[in-house]
Design a protein around this motif. Structure first.
Motif, PDB file in Angstrom:
ATOM      1  N   ASN A  85       0.844  -1.192   0.000  1.00  0.00           N
ATOM      2  CA  ASN A  85       0.000   0.000   0.000  1.00  0.00           C
ATOM      3  C   ASN A  85       0.886   1.251   0.000  1.00  0.00           C
ATOM      4  O   ASN A  85       2.111   1.149  -0.018  1.00  0.00           O
ATOM      5  CB  ASN A  85      -0.918  -0.006   1.231  1.00  0.00           C
ATOM      6  N   GLU A  86       0.245   2.411   0.032  1.00  0.00           N
ATOM      7  CA  GLU A  86       1.004   3.660  -0.047  1.00  0.00           C
ATOM      8  C   GLU A  86       1.961   3.836   1.120  1.00  0.00           C
ATOM      9  O   GLU A  86       3.072   4.312   0.959  1.00  0.00           O
ATOM     10  CB  GLU A  86       0.042   4.853  -0.070  1.00  0.00           C
ATOM     11  N   GLU A  87       1.512   3.415   2.299  1.00  0.00           N
ATOM     12  CA  GLU A  87       2.380   3.601   3.457  1.00  0.00           C
ATOM     13  C   GLU A  87       3.638   2.754   3.317  1.00  0.00           C
ATOM     14  O   GLU A  87       4.738   3.182   3.654  1.00  0.00           O
ATOM     15  CB  GLU A  87       1.628   3.228   4.750  1.00  0.00           C
ATOM     16  N   ALA A  88       3.468   1.545   2.796  1.00  0.00           N
ATOM     17  CA  ALA A  88       4.621   0.661   2.621  1.00  0.00           C
ATOM     18  C   ALA A  88       5.639   1.264   1.655  1.00  0.00           C
ATOM     19  O   ALA A  88       6.842   1.093   1.820  1.00  0.00           O
ATOM     20  CB  ALA A  88       4.159  -0.703   2.119  1.00  0.00           C
ATOM     21  N   GLU A  89       5.118   2.003   0.654  1.00  0.00           N
ATOM     22  CA  GLU A  89       6.025   2.623  -0.316  1.00  0.00           C
ATOM     23  C   GLU A  89       6.919   3.668   0.325  1.00  0.00           C
ATOM     24  O   GLU A  89       8.014   3.950  -0.157  1.00  0.00           O
ATOM     25  CB  GLU A  89       5.214   3.296  -1.433  1.00  0.00           C
ATOM     26  N   ASN A  90       6.424   4.274   1.417  1.00  0.00           N
ATOM     27  CA  ASN A  90       7.183   5.341   2.063  1.00  0.00           C
ATOM     28  C   ASN A  90       8.233   4.820   3.027  1.00  0.00           C
ATOM     29  O   ASN A  90       8.994   5.590   3.596  1.00  0.00           O
ATOM     30  CB  ASN A  90       6.235   6.289   2.815  1.00  0.00           C
ATOM     31  N   HIS A  91       8.252   3.521   3.254  1.00  0.00           N
ATOM     32  CA  HIS A  91       9.233   2.961   4.173  1.00  0.00           C
ATOM     33  C   HIS A  91      10.352   2.296   3.392  1.00  0.00           C
ATOM     34  O   HIS A  91      10.102   1.616   2.390  1.00  0.00           O
ATOM     35  CB  HIS A  91       8.580   1.921   5.092  1.00  0.00           C
ATOM     36  N   ALA A  92      11.569   2.498   3.870  1.00  0.00           N
ATOM     37  CA  ALA A  92      12.714   1.843   3.229  1.00  0.00           C
ATOM     38  C   ALA A  92      12.628   0.345   3.467  1.00  0.00           C
ATOM     39  O   ALA A  92      12.063  -0.103   4.474  1.00  0.00           O
ATOM     40  CB  ALA A  92      14.008   2.395   3.815  1.00  0.00           C
ATOM     41  N   ARG A  93      13.165  -0.428   2.539  1.00  0.00           N
ATOM     42  CA  ARG A  93      13.189  -1.868   2.736  1.00  0.00           C
ATOM     43  C   ARG A  93      14.152  -2.197   3.866  1.00  0.00           C
ATOM     44  O   ARG A  93      15.218  -1.611   3.965  1.00  0.00           O
ATOM     45  CB  ARG A  93      13.684  -2.558   1.450  1.00  0.00           C
ATOM     46  N   PRO A  94      13.792  -3.145   4.718  1.00  0.00           N
ATOM     47  CA  PRO A  94      14.714  -3.516   5.788  1.00  0.00           C
ATOM     48  C   PRO A  94      15.933  -4.233   5.219  1.00  0.00           C
ATOM     49  O   PRO A  94      15.886  -4.760   4.113  1.00  0.00           O
ATOM     50  CB  PRO A  94      13.877  -4.456   6.656  1.00  0.00           C
ATOM     51  N   ASP A 122       2.161  -2.628  10.549  1.00  0.00           N
ATOM     52  CA  ASP A 122       0.893  -3.150  10.032  1.00  0.00           C
ATOM     53  C   ASP A 122       0.677  -2.847   8.554  1.00  0.00           C
ATOM     54  O   ASP A 122      -0.316  -3.256   7.969  1.00  0.00           O
ATOM     55  CB  ASP A 122      -0.281  -2.636  10.869  1.00  0.00           C
ATOM     56  N   PHE A 123       1.621  -2.107   7.937  1.00  0.00           N
ATOM     57  CA  PHE A 123       1.480  -1.832   6.506  1.00  0.00           C
ATOM     58  C   PHE A 123       2.056  -2.965   5.664  1.00  0.00           C
ATOM     59  O   PHE A 123       2.008  -2.929   4.440  1.00  0.00           O
ATOM     60  CB  PHE A 123       2.184  -0.514   6.144  1.00  0.00           C
ATOM     61  N   GLU A 124       2.648  -3.962   6.331  1.00  0.00           N
ATOM     62  CA  GLU A 124       3.305  -5.043   5.593  1.00  0.00           C
ATOM     63  C   GLU A 124       2.667  -6.388   5.965  1.00  0.00           C
ATOM     64  O   GLU A 124       3.174  -7.123   6.808  1.00  0.00           O
ATOM     65  CB  GLU A 124       4.800  -5.033   5.931  1.00  0.00           C
ATOM     66  N   PRO A 125       1.528  -6.701   5.356  1.00  0.00           N
ATOM     67  CA  PRO A 125       0.861  -7.957   5.682  1.00  0.00           C
ATOM     68  C   PRO A 125       1.615  -9.168   5.135  1.00  0.00           C
ATOM     69  O   PRO A 125       2.320  -9.063   4.137  1.00  0.00           O
ATOM     70  CB  PRO A 125      -0.504  -7.818   4.993  1.00  0.00           C
ATOM     71  N   VAL A 126       1.467 -10.293   5.821  1.00  0.00           N
ATOM     72  CA  VAL A 126       2.002 -11.560   5.309  1.00  0.00           C
ATOM     73  C   VAL A 126       0.869 -12.580   5.351  1.00  0.00           C
ATOM     74  O   VAL A 126      -0.177 -12.348   5.966  1.00  0.00           O
ATOM     75  CB  VAL A 126       3.199 -12.088   6.151  1.00  0.00           C
ATOM     76  N   LYS A 127       1.065 -13.721   4.707  1.00  0.00           N
ATOM     77  CA  LYS A 127       0.110 -14.825   4.815  1.00  0.00           C
ATOM     78  C   LYS A 127       0.818 -15.994   5.461  1.00  0.00           C
ATOM     79  O   LYS A 127       1.949 -16.326   5.098  1.00  0.00           O
ATOM     80  CB  LYS A 127      -0.409 -15.235   3.435  1.00  0.00           C
ATOM     81  N   VAL A 128       0.148 -16.600   6.422  1.00  0.00           N
ATOM     82  CA  VAL A 128       0.714 -17.769   7.106  1.00  0.00           C
ATOM     83  C   VAL A 128      -0.280 -18.925   6.996  1.00  0.00           C
ATOM     84  O   VAL A 128      -1.474 -18.705   6.772  1.00  0.00           O
ATOM     85  CB  VAL A 128       1.019 -17.453   8.598  1.00  0.00           C
ATOM     86  N   PRO A 129       0.217 -20.170   7.141  1.00  0.00           N
ATOM     87  CA  PRO A 129      -0.685 -21.325   7.027  1.00  0.00           C
ATOM     88  C   PRO A 129      -1.867 -21.214   7.999  1.00  0.00           C
ATOM     89  O   PRO A 129      -1.710 -20.751   9.134  1.00  0.00           O
ATOM     90  CB  PRO A 129       0.221 -22.504   7.398  1.00  0.00           C
TER      91      PRO A 129
END
Ligand SMILES: [Zn+2]
Ligand SMILES: [Zn+2]
Length: 155
Positions: free
Chosen positions: A38-47, A130-137
């Motif tokens: 999302n837009e917020e994720a774009e504003n954060h540097a990659r870890p 919370d701007f970086e969702p993941v999917k888990v089993p």
């Protein structure tokens, strides 16, 4: 060096744009969003490194491919490697008096089976990033770890 070789691979995403990943530490699979979610994720540097949501161990960006994805990359690279070798041979023999190099007919390599990404797993978000969702089993219970910072959280 006048030739350019390009390798094109498309790794499938699921319907939500998530990419299947496999942890090099615990060997379990999860998914992360391909590109900024999302837009917020774009504003954060990659870890510097992502952490496994299931075991919390960090690993470099390029160490999360599933065996199927590794195979896909290798098969996609193969025709390009062969072409490079043939080009090299050809120019070698061109400089050698009395020899001609007969370029082999281009091998017909079967295209890699396209991978199919099922829409399994459930989306979770960490409270800290919370701007970086993941999917888990679906059957995963208990502690999860933030993909971005590795902090433990419960869902
Ligand atoms: Zn793990
Ligand atoms: Zn976090």
């Amino acid at each position: 060096m006048d030739d350019e070789y390009t390798i094109q691979v498309s790794v499938p995403l699921d319907a939500d744009g998530f990419l299947r990943r496999e942890c090099p530490h615990c060997g379990r699979q999860f998914k992360w969003h391909n590109g900024p979610a999302n837009e917020e994720a774009e504003n954060h540097a990659r870890p510097a490194a992502y952490s496994c949501p299931l075991c919390g161990q960090p690993a470099a960006d390029d160490s999360w491919n599933t065996p199927e994805q590794v195979e896909l990359f290798e098969r996609a690279a193969m025709p390009v490697v062969l072409e490079a070798v043939q080009d090299e041979l050809e120019s070698m023999f061109r400089r050698t008096k009395g020899f001609t190099y007969q370029r082999g007919r281009d091998e017909v390599t079967e295209p890699a089976e396209p991978l199919v990404e099922p829409d399994d797993m459930v989306i979770v978000t960490s409270p800290c990033h919370d701007f970086e969702p993941v999917k888990v089993p679906e059957d995963h219970t208990g502690t999860l770890y933030c993909l971005i910072c590795g902090s433990a959280f419960a869902v």
